[in-house]
Design a protein around this motif. Sequence first.
Motif, PDB file in Angstrom:
ATOM      1  N   TYR A  45       0.740  -1.221  -0.145  1.00 51.39           N
ATOM      2  CA  TYR A  45       0.061  -0.041   0.066  1.00 51.39           C
ATOM      3  C   TYR A  45       0.684   1.332  -0.232  1.00 51.39           C
ATOM      4  O   TYR A  45       0.576   2.089  -0.665  1.00 51.39           O
ATOM      5  CB  TYR A  45      -0.897   0.021   1.254  1.00 51.39           C
ATOM      6  CG  TYR A  45      -1.603   1.405   1.497  1.00 51.39           C
ATOM      7  CD1 TYR A  45      -2.560   1.676   0.566  1.00 51.39           C
ATOM      8  CD2 TYR A  45      -1.074   2.072   2.593  1.00 51.39           C
ATOM      9  CE1 TYR A  45      -3.192   2.853   1.089  1.00 51.39           C
ATOM     10  CE2 TYR A  45      -1.833   3.562   2.842  1.00 51.39           C
ATOM     11  CZ  TYR A  45      -2.782   3.689   2.108  1.00 51.39           C
ATOM     12  OH  TYR A  45      -3.416   4.888   2.325  1.00 51.39           O
ATOM     13  N   ILE A 168      -9.001  -0.075   3.019  1.00 56.59           N
ATOM     14  CA  ILE A 168      -8.209  -1.319   3.210  1.00 56.59           C
ATOM     15  C   ILE A 168      -8.192  -1.977   4.507  1.00 56.59           C
ATOM     16  O   ILE A 168      -8.113  -3.145   4.778  1.00 56.59           O
ATOM     17  CB  ILE A 168      -6.700  -0.932   2.986  1.00 56.59           C
ATOM     18  CG1 ILE A 168      -6.295   0.384   4.029  1.00 56.59           C
ATOM     19  CG2 ILE A 168      -6.365  -0.465   1.742  1.00 56.59           C
ATOM     20  CD1 ILE A 168      -4.688   0.522   3.960  1.00 56.59           C
ATOM     21  N   ARG A 182       2.991   4.433   4.743  1.00 58.70           N
ATOM     22  CA  ARG A 182       3.037   5.243   3.457  1.00 58.70           C
ATOM     23  C   ARG A 182       3.795   6.558   3.288  1.00 58.70           C
ATOM     24  O   ARG A 182       4.406   6.730   2.254  1.00 58.70           O
ATOM     25  CB  ARG A 182       1.387   5.953   3.188  1.00 58.70           C
ATOM     26  CG  ARG A 182       1.246   6.550   2.358  1.00 58.70           C
ATOM     27  CD  ARG A 182      -0.360   7.109   2.077  1.00 58.70           C
ATOM     28  NE  ARG A 182      -0.331   8.320   1.223  1.00 58.70           N
ATOM     29  CZ  ARG A 182      -1.517   9.088   1.329  1.00 58.70           C
ATOM     30  NH1 ARG A 182      -2.175   8.875   1.997  1.00 58.70           N
ATOM     31  NH2 ARG A 182      -1.436  10.204   0.576  1.00 58.70           N
ATOM     32  N   LEU A 251       1.072  -1.973  -5.844  1.00 55.77           N
ATOM     33  CA  LEU A 251      -0.036  -1.613  -5.417  1.00 55.77           C
ATOM     34  C   LEU A 251      -1.171  -2.475  -5.752  1.00 55.77           C
ATOM     35  O   LEU A 251      -2.037  -2.972  -4.869  1.00 55.77           O
ATOM     36  CB  LEU A 251      -0.374  -0.203  -5.747  1.00 55.77           C
ATOM     37  CG  LEU A 251      -1.783   0.400  -5.096  1.00 55.77           C
ATOM     38  CD1 LEU A 251      -1.561   0.356  -3.431  1.00 55.77           C
ATOM     39  CD2 LEU A 251      -2.165   1.688  -5.514  1.00 55.77           C
ATOM     40  N   VAL A 255      -2.408  -5.294  -2.511  1.00 55.09           N
ATOM     41  CA  VAL A 255      -3.448  -4.311  -1.639  1.00 55.09           C
ATOM     42  C   VAL A 255      -4.798  -4.763  -2.229  1.00 55.09           C
ATOM     43  O   VAL A 255      -5.316  -4.858  -3.321  1.00 55.09           O
ATOM     44  CB  VAL A 255      -3.473  -3.059  -1.588  1.00 55.09           C
ATOM     45  CG1 VAL A 255      -4.551  -2.467  -0.935  1.00 55.09           C
ATOM     46  CG2 VAL A 255      -2.192  -2.590  -0.920  1.00 55.09           C
TER      47      VAL A 255
END
Length: 515
Positions: A45, A168, A182, A251, A255
């Motif tokens: 992520y 998520i 992140r 990504l 995720v």
Amino acid sequence: MAKGEGAEQYSNASLLNKSVSSDSIKLSRKHEQRTRLSVCNKICYAIGGAPYQITGCALGFFLQLYLLDVAQLDPFYASIILFVGRAWDAVTDPTVGFLVSRSPWTRFGRMMPWILLSTPFAVMSYFLIWYVPPFEHGKVIWYIFFYCIFQTLQTCFHVPYSALTMFITSEQKERDSATAYRMTVEVLGTVLGTAIQGQIVGNAHAPCLSSNSSIPPSHNISDHSLQHTRNAYMIASAVICSMYILCAVVLFCGVREHEAVGIKSKPMPFLQGIKMVMGYGPYAKLVMGFLFTSLAFMLLEGNFALFCSATLGFRKDFHNILLVIMVSATLAIPFWQWFLTRFGKKMAAYVGSLSAVPFMIMVVCVPRNLIITYFVSFASGVAVAAAFLLPWSMLPDVVDDFQVQNPDSTGHEAIFYSFYVFFTKFASGISLGVSTLSLDFAGYITRGCSQPKEVDLTLKLLVSAAPIALIFIGLGILYTYPITEERRQGNRKILQELRDEADSESDSTEVTEMI
């Protein structure tokens, strides 16, 4: 006979209850696993946020320098390009946020299709920003067109990605942890953007123009040297485009987007969405507070490369100075994550922003010294880390607070995130346009080895006095921000209870269907 049937029915009921209990436990465990994120999920992520920072850092630090000294545009036209590009980018954010909020749910989720479809076109337009067209009269149109196209496509990537935080996982603690991952990767992305762009093009710049030369810059510099510089910019952009695609793939593969339990999006007119977002007090105060503090660091970012090369005279070292700032910011992210969990997010915003002020003063007051500049840059990077982390860590708290206060109006996460980006980018566009225009009025000399005193004074104001004033204004507004740690924890408990109720109803339905 009846006694035997009763015993058999009791036995069957007992087995059924055990089966239902076992199924409920399995469903509960399944939900718990669904709300928890593995380290791999968090890393994948986080990697998705790198393209925005890599490209944004390269554009923020180098586009002004590129337009002035490589594309050789007049500062007035360069200011128009920078302002129009950022202003257009700002307008696209709420528009895309509104469209995303109305998007139907697909097998890949609601946010992922936007991210995937925008990526290939975004990298093509980004590459063409760093290409000097073989004509003179249409250069301004060329750069405005591809800059705006790229900003639009990048918005189609970043707004859904930002809102993805809410989908998520439903656990606030997991969201905060994923946000910290992140921010670490995004700051690392700024390091990569600075390193790739800076190290490739930093040593490839054509010789500067001596102030005692009366020959125009376009004739003073050899075609070979200038073409070598342009090729370096194109190579750097090709490398960054490759990383953009790689991050998007990671990504998508790592995720999984979950549809929030019990939350159904309700289509809302665009103007009503604006009224809803801006009319919510905590959100407005948070956005306005961080608007000024973020603008301070953006103003510093947009002019620091020019300040190092033109005012400080470190033309051959400015890319390394920028790299030191970004490396320091990356190393400081874990510290700020610990600080905000220990002392609260609002306190972290104050300490983080104010810690940059002494070094903004030092960089313009201390005599030119490369070692001192490196030291100041490293210390400033610590404050830059807080500026990166805090807004994105606090925005989910505002969304949660809004859901508690307005339980019947849900599913508008993308609008909240996009409007924050809108105000930040619009203000950034104004600042870059005004700062470049100020250099034009001060008499900036394209590719000049030295600049007039008016240009030096203007650059000092742009990297020191103006950012400091903006920081104090932003913190003054943030002082009225009402979501304290106690209120945040209270919202967390309320939302958790609502989710537990929704999960219980969902589990009961599933168990009934199984029976």
